[in-house]
Motif scaffolding. Structure first.
Motif, PDB file in Angstrom:
ATOM      1  N   ALA A  10      27.640  40.644  39.051  1.00  0.00           N
ATOM      2  CA  ALA A  10      26.536  40.877  39.997  1.00  0.00           C
ATOM      3  C   ALA A  10      25.281  40.146  39.501  1.00  0.00           C
ATOM      4  O   ALA A  10      24.356  40.750  38.962  1.00  0.00           O
ATOM      5  CB  ALA A  10      26.283  42.374  40.135  1.00  0.00           C
ATOM      6  N   ARG A  11      25.282  38.859  39.624  1.00  0.00           N
ATOM      7  CA  ARG A  11      24.160  38.026  39.168  1.00  0.00           C
ATOM      8  C   ARG A  11      23.784  37.041  40.258  1.00  0.00           C
ATOM      9  O   ARG A  11      24.567  36.772  41.169  1.00  0.00           O
ATOM     10  CB  ARG A  11      24.544  37.222  37.917  1.00  0.00           C
ATOM     11  N   GLU A  12      22.585  36.491  40.091  1.00  0.00           N
ATOM     12  CA  GLU A  12      22.137  35.449  41.008  1.00  0.00           C
ATOM     13  C   GLU A  12      21.815  34.204  40.191  1.00  0.00           C
ATOM     14  O   GLU A  12      21.408  34.293  39.029  1.00  0.00           O
ATOM     15  CB  GLU A  12      20.863  35.881  41.723  1.00  0.00           C
ATOM     16  N   ALA A  27      28.807  35.908  46.397  1.00  0.00           N
ATOM     17  CA  ALA A  27      28.845  35.238  47.700  1.00  0.00           C
ATOM     18  C   ALA A  27      29.356  33.811  47.544  1.00  0.00           C
ATOM     19  O   ALA A  27      30.195  33.337  48.313  1.00  0.00           O
ATOM     20  CB  ALA A  27      27.445  35.237  48.326  1.00  0.00           C
ATOM     21  N   GLN A  37      19.749  39.313  37.373  1.00  0.00           N
ATOM     22  CA  GLN A  37      20.529  40.422  37.934  1.00  0.00           C
ATOM     23  C   GLN A  37      20.437  40.356  39.451  1.00  0.00           C
ATOM     24  O   GLN A  37      19.389  40.044  40.003  1.00  0.00           O
ATOM     25  CB  GLN A  37      19.910  41.740  37.432  1.00  0.00           C
ATOM     26  N   LEU A  38      21.542  40.623  40.111  1.00  0.00           N
ATOM     27  CA  LEU A  38      21.559  40.616  41.585  1.00  0.00           C
ATOM     28  C   LEU A  38      20.691  41.757  42.100  1.00  0.00           C
ATOM     29  O   LEU A  38      20.858  42.899  41.683  1.00  0.00           O
ATOM     30  CB  LEU A  38      23.011  40.782  42.064  1.00  0.00           C
ATOM     31  N   SER A  39      19.715  41.404  42.973  1.00  0.00           N
ATOM     32  CA  SER A  39      18.817  42.480  43.434  1.00  0.00           C
ATOM     33  C   SER A  39      19.406  43.195  44.640  1.00  0.00           C
ATOM     34  O   SER A  39      20.201  42.646  45.354  1.00  0.00           O
ATOM     35  CB  SER A  39      17.446  41.893  43.763  1.00  0.00           C
ATOM     36  N   TRP A  52      17.658  31.563  45.354  1.00  0.00           N
ATOM     37  CA  TRP A  52      18.666  32.219  44.505  1.00  0.00           C
ATOM     38  C   TRP A  52      19.958  32.404  45.293  1.00  0.00           C
ATOM     39  O   TRP A  52      19.922  32.756  46.471  1.00  0.00           O
ATOM     40  CB  TRP A  52      18.159  33.579  44.026  1.00  0.00           C
ATOM     41  N   SER A  53      21.080  32.144  44.659  1.00  0.00           N
ATOM     42  CA  SER A  53      22.374  32.351  45.333  1.00  0.00           C
ATOM     43  C   SER A  53      23.153  33.404  44.566  1.00  0.00           C
ATOM     44  O   SER A  53      23.245  33.345  43.330  1.00  0.00           O
ATOM     45  CB  SER A  53      23.207  31.076  45.312  1.00  0.00           C
ATOM     46  N   SER A  54      23.737  34.327  45.316  1.00  0.00           N
ATOM     47  CA  SER A  54      24.494  35.385  44.623  1.00  0.00           C
ATOM     48  C   SER A  54      25.860  34.843  44.202  1.00  0.00           C
ATOM     49  O   SER A  54      26.527  34.125  44.965  1.00  0.00           O
ATOM     50  CB  SER A  54      24.625  36.602  45.549  1.00  0.00           C
ATOM     51  N   LEU A  55      26.256  35.155  42.977  1.00  0.00           N
ATOM     52  CA  LEU A  55      27.535  34.627  42.472  1.00  0.00           C
ATOM     53  C   LEU A  55      28.730  35.152  43.288  1.00  0.00           C
ATOM     54  O   LEU A  55      29.611  34.362  43.639  1.00  0.00           O
ATOM     55  CB  LEU A  55      27.713  34.970  40.984  1.00  0.00           C
TER      56      LEU A  55
END
Ligand code: ADP
Length: 445
Positions: free
Chosen positions: A322-324, A288, A443-445, A283-286
């Motif tokens: 804040a999503r992945e 980042a 959702q970004l954890s 998973w990549s954070s948006l």
């Protein structure tokens, strides 16, 4: 048989006894002989009737039951019945085998046509019907060369050399939908021929693409290589001062960099083609991803629009949600950065590049890059993702383009179940976007 003979003799004896018994005393021998004669005639009559019954039964052909069971005719009928039954079994067996065999040929992905010794069609499967436009109600027993009027095919058939196949145009061929068939004849049986046809359109297209690709790569590499070797020669032969030398080395470094980017884009494409599809393990954070892409865009924009040459570009990066995103991080980064760098490279100084993420109602997320650049005419848009397709050739080269950027973006999008959308019109800028499916977003954890 023996029983038959014994029965006949017994009847003869019976006839003789009755004849002797009925005849007057002085004619007893004659009476006996007459009795035997009568019995013999009776025997022949009965035998004849039984024979006729068996013959009638044989003629009418219902072999489920025999008309007589006893005697010579009974046995003959029974044996005939068994023989016919056996033949029927054998015929049914070979018929079933023939049907299985034809069903196997029918299921073949290749076209199969059986031709008789005169080149007439005896049988063909569904694929052959599609390949040559044959109709079983109309074309059976027609000459194949009369139905397939392709010069290459006619020459092949009349040439008589069937060692190799011939490639001809398919029935549904048109310039928009090319169709090519490979046809091969094989001799079999007594003068019969088996015709096999195979659709080689995809194969030929892949082959043409491969040739074009090799030619394009060679061309792309040859240009910087020629420039480089020219500079090397200059450096070797001319006495240059330090400033000139530095300038030449600079230009050489640029050409080497061009080749490097080309090779790295080619490697990226081959990795995309050869590696398994990205799953949901990484998973990549948006935010980042966006941070990385923004940094690169700022550097590129500063290099391409140095302060002394005119107004800078305006780069706007909307805050990422804040999503992945599930997928291979290196591929996702490459796709986003290609879109952003294209916008920066094709937008002139003073223009604006804006990018961000949109959360759609159905759960999908969209990454978009909007620029105020020159825009792209509609006829080019469907071809932009082809390898080495460029609208503005010189701008692409001058800004370090390889012609492979959008091909990489499209590949990455497809591998992640995403869609690439391009909206652009000349003079009004462009909007490139990638729509990722909801299943790859969390959702970004
Ligand atoms: P390149 O390395 O040449 O940029 P790409 O595959 O990334 O190759 O893009 C293909 C072509 O599409 C480019 O050569 C350019 O002509 C056109 N193009 C791509 N992005 C833009 C844009 N934002 N504005 C105008 N033209 C673009």
């Amino acid at each position: 048989m023996l029983l038959h003979l014994i029965l006949f003799l017994l009847l003869q004896i019976l006839g003789a006894v009755i004849g002797i018994w009925l005849a007057p005393e002085d004619l007893q021998i004659r009476g006996g002989l007459a009795g035997m004669l009568v019995m013999g005639l009776l025997w022949v009559l009965v035998d004849f009737t039984r024979g006729l019954r068996v013959l009638h039964w044989l003629r009418n052909g219902d072999v489920s039951d025999v008309p007589l069971k006893l005697g010579l005719w009974g046995e003959a009928a029974e044996r005939a019945r068994r023989l016919v039954r056996q033949r029927e079994h054998e015929t049914r067996d070979s018929d079933r085998r023939l049907q299985d065999f034809l069903a196997a040929l029918q299921a073949s992905p290749n076209g199969v046509v059986l031709l008789d010794a005169h080149g007439r069609i005896e049988w063909f499967n569904q694929t052959a019907a599609q390949h040559f436009g044959l109709d079983s109600g109309r074309d059976l027993l027609q000459h194949m060369v009369n139905l397939v009027r392709d010069p290459a095919f006619t020459a092949y058939v009349s040439g008589g050399n069937y060692q190799s196949s011939v490639v001809m145009q398919g029935r549904a061929h048109s310039s928009a939908h090319p169709s090519r068939l490979s046809v091969h004849l094989h001799d079999y049986g007594e003068g019969r021929r088996l015709l096999l046809s195979r659709d080689v359109t995809m194969f030929e297209q892949a082959e043409a693409m491969r040739r074009d690709f090799v030619a394009n790569v060679s061309h792309e590499i040859r240009t910087p290589l020629t420039v480089l070797s020219g500079f090397v020669e200059t450096l070797q032969t001319l006495p240059l001062d330090a400033t000139e030398r530095a300038r030449y080395l600079d230009l050489m470094a640029q050409q080497a960099g061009r080749m490097q980017s080309l090779v790295s884009d080619l490697l990226m494409l081959s990795r995309l083609e050869g590696s398994p599809l990205p799953g949901a393990a990484e998973w990549s954070s948006l935010p980042a991803l966006m941070g990385q892409v923004e940094q690169e865009a700022q550097v590129l924009s500063a290099v391409l629009n140095p302060p002394m040459t005119g107004p800078a570009q305006t780069l706007v990066f909307e805050p990422a949600p804040a999503r992945e995103l599930a997928g291979r991080p290196s591929e996702l980064h490459s796709a986003l950065s290609n879109l952003v760098s294209n916008a920066v490279r094709y937008t002139p100084a003073g223009g604006e590049v804006r990018c961000g993420w949109l959360m759609l109602e159905d759960g999908r997320v969209e990454f978009y890059v909007q620029d105020s650049g020159p825009g792209i005419a509609p006829e080019h848009i469907p071809r932009l993702t082809e390898r080495f397709y460029r609208v503005d050739r010189s701008r692409s080269r001058d800004t370090g383009g390889t012609g492979l950027g959008l091909a990489i973006v499209k590949h990455v999008a497809q591998r992640h179940g995403a869609e690439l959308h391009i909206e652009s019109s000349p003079g009004k800028g462009s909007r490139f976007s990638i729509l990722f499916p909801a299943s790859r977003v969390r959702q970004l954890s």
